[in-house]
Design a protein around this motif. Structure first.
Motif, PDB file in Angstrom:
ATOM      1  N   TYR A   9     106.915  28.140 112.304  1.00  0.00           N
ATOM      2  CA  TYR A   9     105.528  27.766 112.033  1.00  0.00           C
ATOM      3  C   TYR A   9     105.098  28.193 110.637  1.00  0.00           C
ATOM      4  O   TYR A   9     104.559  27.395 109.865  1.00  0.00           O
ATOM      5  N   LEU A  10     105.335  29.459 110.304  1.00  0.00           N
ATOM      6  CA  LEU A  10     104.919  29.954 108.996  1.00  0.00           C
ATOM      7  C   LEU A  10     105.705  29.270 107.875  1.00  0.00           C
ATOM      8  O   LEU A  10     105.128  28.847 106.869  1.00  0.00           O
ATOM      9  N   GLY A  11     107.004  29.138 108.067  1.00  0.00           N
ATOM     10  CA  GLY A  11     107.845  28.509 107.052  1.00  0.00           C
ATOM     11  C   GLY A  11     107.461  27.072 106.772  1.00  0.00           C
ATOM     12  O   GLY A  11     107.345  26.662 105.608  1.00  0.00           O
ATOM     13  N   SER A  12     107.241  26.297 107.812  1.00  0.00           N
ATOM     14  CA  SER A  12     106.875  24.889 107.589  1.00  0.00           C
ATOM     15  C   SER A  12     105.502  24.781 106.935  1.00  0.00           C
ATOM     16  O   SER A  12     105.269  23.898 106.108  1.00  0.00           O
ATOM     17  N   ALA A  13     104.593  25.717 107.267  1.00  0.00           N
ATOM     18  CA  ALA A  13     103.262  25.702 106.649  1.00  0.00           C
ATOM     19  C   ALA A  13     103.324  26.061 105.167  1.00  0.00           C
ATOM     20  O   ALA A  13     102.529  25.549 104.373  1.00  0.00           O
ATOM     21  N   LEU A  14     104.263  26.919 104.786  1.00  0.00           N
ATOM     22  CA  LEU A  14     104.420  27.254 103.373  1.00  0.00           C
ATOM     23  C   LEU A  14     105.143  26.149 102.610  1.00  0.00           C
ATOM     24  O   LEU A  14     104.820  25.866 101.458  1.00  0.00           O
ATOM     25  N   ALA A  15     106.122  25.535 103.244  1.00  0.00           N
ATOM     26  CA  ALA A  15     106.899  24.484 102.572  1.00  0.00           C
ATOM     27  C   ALA A  15     106.116  23.182 102.429  1.00  0.00           C
ATOM     28  O   ALA A  15     106.294  22.455 101.447  1.00  0.00           O
ATOM     29  N   LEU A  16     105.280  22.880 103.402  1.00  0.00           N
ATOM     30  CA  LEU A  16     104.457  21.657 103.383  1.00  0.00           C
ATOM     31  C   LEU A  16     102.991  22.073 103.496  1.00  0.00           C
ATOM     32  O   LEU A  16     102.343  21.810 104.506  1.00  0.00           O
ATOM     33  N   PRO A  17     102.469  22.752 102.488  1.00  0.00           N
ATOM     34  CA  PRO A  17     101.156  23.383 102.628  1.00  0.00           C
ATOM     35  C   PRO A  17     100.005  22.394 102.764  1.00  0.00           C
ATOM     36  O   PRO A  17      99.778  21.564 101.893  1.00  0.00           O
ATOM     37  N   ARG A  69      99.861  12.494 102.374  1.00  0.00           N
ATOM     38  CA  ARG A  69      98.669  12.041 101.644  1.00  0.00           C
ATOM     39  C   ARG A  69      97.422  12.020 102.511  1.00  0.00           C
ATOM     40  O   ARG A  69      96.314  12.029 102.001  1.00  0.00           O
ATOM     41  N   PHE A  70      97.611  11.969 103.829  1.00  0.00           N
ATOM     42  CA  PHE A  70      96.470  11.862 104.735  1.00  0.00           C
ATOM     43  C   PHE A  70      96.024  13.213 105.296  1.00  0.00           C
ATOM     44  O   PHE A  70      95.153  13.282 106.137  1.00  0.00           O
ATOM     45  N   ILE A  71      96.679  14.276 104.826  1.00  0.00           N
ATOM     46  CA  ILE A  71      96.357  15.620 105.305  1.00  0.00           C
ATOM     47  C   ILE A  71      95.840  16.416 104.105  1.00  0.00           C
ATOM     48  O   ILE A  71      96.237  16.186 102.976  1.00  0.00           O
ATOM     49  N   LEU A  72      94.968  17.354 104.335  1.00  0.00           N
ATOM     50  CA  LEU A  72      94.368  18.150 103.259  1.00  0.00           C
ATOM     51  C   LEU A  72      95.430  19.035 102.608  1.00  0.00           C
ATOM     52  O   LEU A  72      95.576  20.214 102.929  1.00  0.00           O
ATOM     53  N   THR A  73      96.180  18.447 101.677  1.00  0.00           N
ATOM     54  CA  THR A  73      97.302  19.122 101.035  1.00  0.00           C
ATOM     55  C   THR A  73      96.809  20.196 100.069  1.00  0.00           C
ATOM     56  O   THR A  73      95.822  20.013  99.371  1.00  0.00           O
ATOM     57  N   LEU A  74      97.525  21.310 100.049  1.00  0.00           N
ATOM     58  CA  LEU A  74      97.235  22.417  99.143  1.00  0.00           C
ATOM     59  C   LEU A  74      98.315  22.484  98.077  1.00  0.00           C
ATOM     60  O   LEU A  74      99.439  22.031  98.298  1.00  0.00           O
ATOM     61  N   LYS A  75      97.987  23.068  96.947  1.00  0.00           N
ATOM     62  CA  LYS A  75      98.951  23.227  95.854  1.00  0.00           C
ATOM     63  C   LYS A  75      99.550  24.624  95.923  1.00  0.00           C
ATOM     64  O   LYS A  75      98.884  25.603  95.616  1.00  0.00           O
ATOM     65  N   PHE A  76     100.790  24.704  96.373  1.00  0.00           N
ATOM     66  CA  PHE A  76     101.519  25.969  96.386  1.00  0.00           C
ATOM     67  C   PHE A  76     102.625  25.867  95.346  1.00  0.00           C
ATOM     68  O   PHE A  76     103.227  24.798  95.183  1.00  0.00           O
ATOM     69  N   PRO A  77     102.951  26.966  94.673  1.00  0.00           N
ATOM     70  CA  PRO A  77     104.072  26.928  93.720  1.00  0.00           C
ATOM     71  C   PRO A  77     105.385  26.627  94.451  1.00  0.00           C
ATOM     72  O   PRO A  77     105.539  26.957  95.633  1.00  0.00           O
ATOM     73  N   ALA A  78     106.323  26.056  93.708  1.00  0.00           N
ATOM     74  CA  ALA A  78     107.622  25.716  94.298  1.00  0.00           C
ATOM     75  C   ALA A  78     108.310  26.947  94.890  1.00  0.00           C
ATOM     76  O   ALA A  78     108.969  26.847  95.929  1.00  0.00           O
ATOM     77  N   SER A  79     108.135  28.106  94.264  1.00  0.00           N
ATOM     78  CA  SER A  79     108.784  29.320  94.779  1.00  0.00           C
ATOM     79  C   SER A  79     108.299  29.660  96.196  1.00  0.00           C
ATOM     80  O   SER A  79     109.097  30.038  97.063  1.00  0.00           O
ATOM     81  N   ILE A  80     107.006  29.508  96.442  1.00  0.00           N
ATOM     82  CA  ILE A  80     106.457  29.762  97.784  1.00  0.00           C
ATOM     83  C   ILE A  80     106.976  28.719  98.764  1.00  0.00           C
ATOM     84  O   ILE A  80     107.316  29.031  99.913  1.00  0.00           O
ATOM     85  N   ARG A  81     107.067  27.488  98.307  1.00  0.00           N
ATOM     86  CA  ARG A  81     107.562  26.418  99.184  1.00  0.00           C
ATOM     87  C   ARG A  81     109.033  26.651  99.548  1.00  0.00           C
ATOM     88  O   ARG A  81     109.443  26.386 100.678  1.00  0.00           O
TER      89      ARG A  81
END
Length: 196
Positions: free
Chosen positions: A140-148, A70-82
């Motif tokens: 790095y890329l995976g965690s950024a996509l899963a927790l965008p 909640r304290f980080i600039l969260t992005l909305k990615f679809p569940a499939s990308i996550r």
């Protein structure tokens, strides 16, 4: 919540593997973390210092993304990308563990001409010259996509770029250390994976 739990478990396995390998080799008198240590050309020292800083910073950002989304600039990615992010992160853990296992006592982080190691071309090193770095990239890329979130995405891009620069530095050192054996290995094995 499933994404936070999954990423927490995967990155924790990754970092436990990383530190356990360092501890086990240190018990043998081998200091694996050679990043920004010793006498190095200025360019190499600068890249290694930046990479060392980024590596620890990204780990902090990853855990912050798990526990304080909640304290980080969260992005909305679809569940499939996550979910793709979860799979990439898991693949990164596997690549990294296979890499450090195959390297045995020759595993080092950073260029260090004072330490003699053996060239490793077996195991996962048959299909990638840099599977440990590839493991970090996937993590790095995976965690950024899963927790965008903006911070983790930017940090992942910076981390991947710095890892690539480190690979290029090592590629100037390895022919001096291993000669034709390395050059032959380089000619038949991809830098990352398959044709890349």
């Amino acid at each position: 919540m499933i994404f936070q739990i999954s990423i927490f478990g995967l990155i924790t396995c990754f970092y436990i593997g990383y530190f356990m390998k360092q501890i086990l080799l240190r018990k043998k008198g081998i200091h694996t973390n050679r990043l920004a240590k010793g006498r190095k050309p200025p360019k190499t020292a600068a890249i290694e210092t930046a990479l060392l800083t980024a590596t620890y910073s990204i780990a902090v950002i990853q855990y912050a993304s798990v526990f304080f989304p909640r304290f980080i600039l969260t992005l909305k990615f679809p569940a499939s990308i996550r979910w793709v992010g979860i799979v990439l992160t898991g693949g990164g853990v596997i690549f990294f563990i296979l890499a450090i296992t195959s390297m045995r006592d020759s595993w080092r982080a950073g260029v260090d001409e004072s330490q003699k190691t053996a060239i490793v071309t077996n195991g996962i090193y048959k299909i990638s010259r840099n599977p440990a770095f590839l493991g970090f990239d996937m993590l790095y890329l995976g965690s950024a996509l899963a927790l965008p979130n903006v911070i983790l995405l930017v940090a992942a891009v910076i981390g991947i770029l710095l890892l690539h620069l480190q690979i290029l530095e090592e590629e100037t050192y390895l022919p001096r250390a291993f000669g034709d054996e390395y050059l032959q290995y380089k000619s038949r094995t991809a830098r990352y994976f398959l044709f890349f």
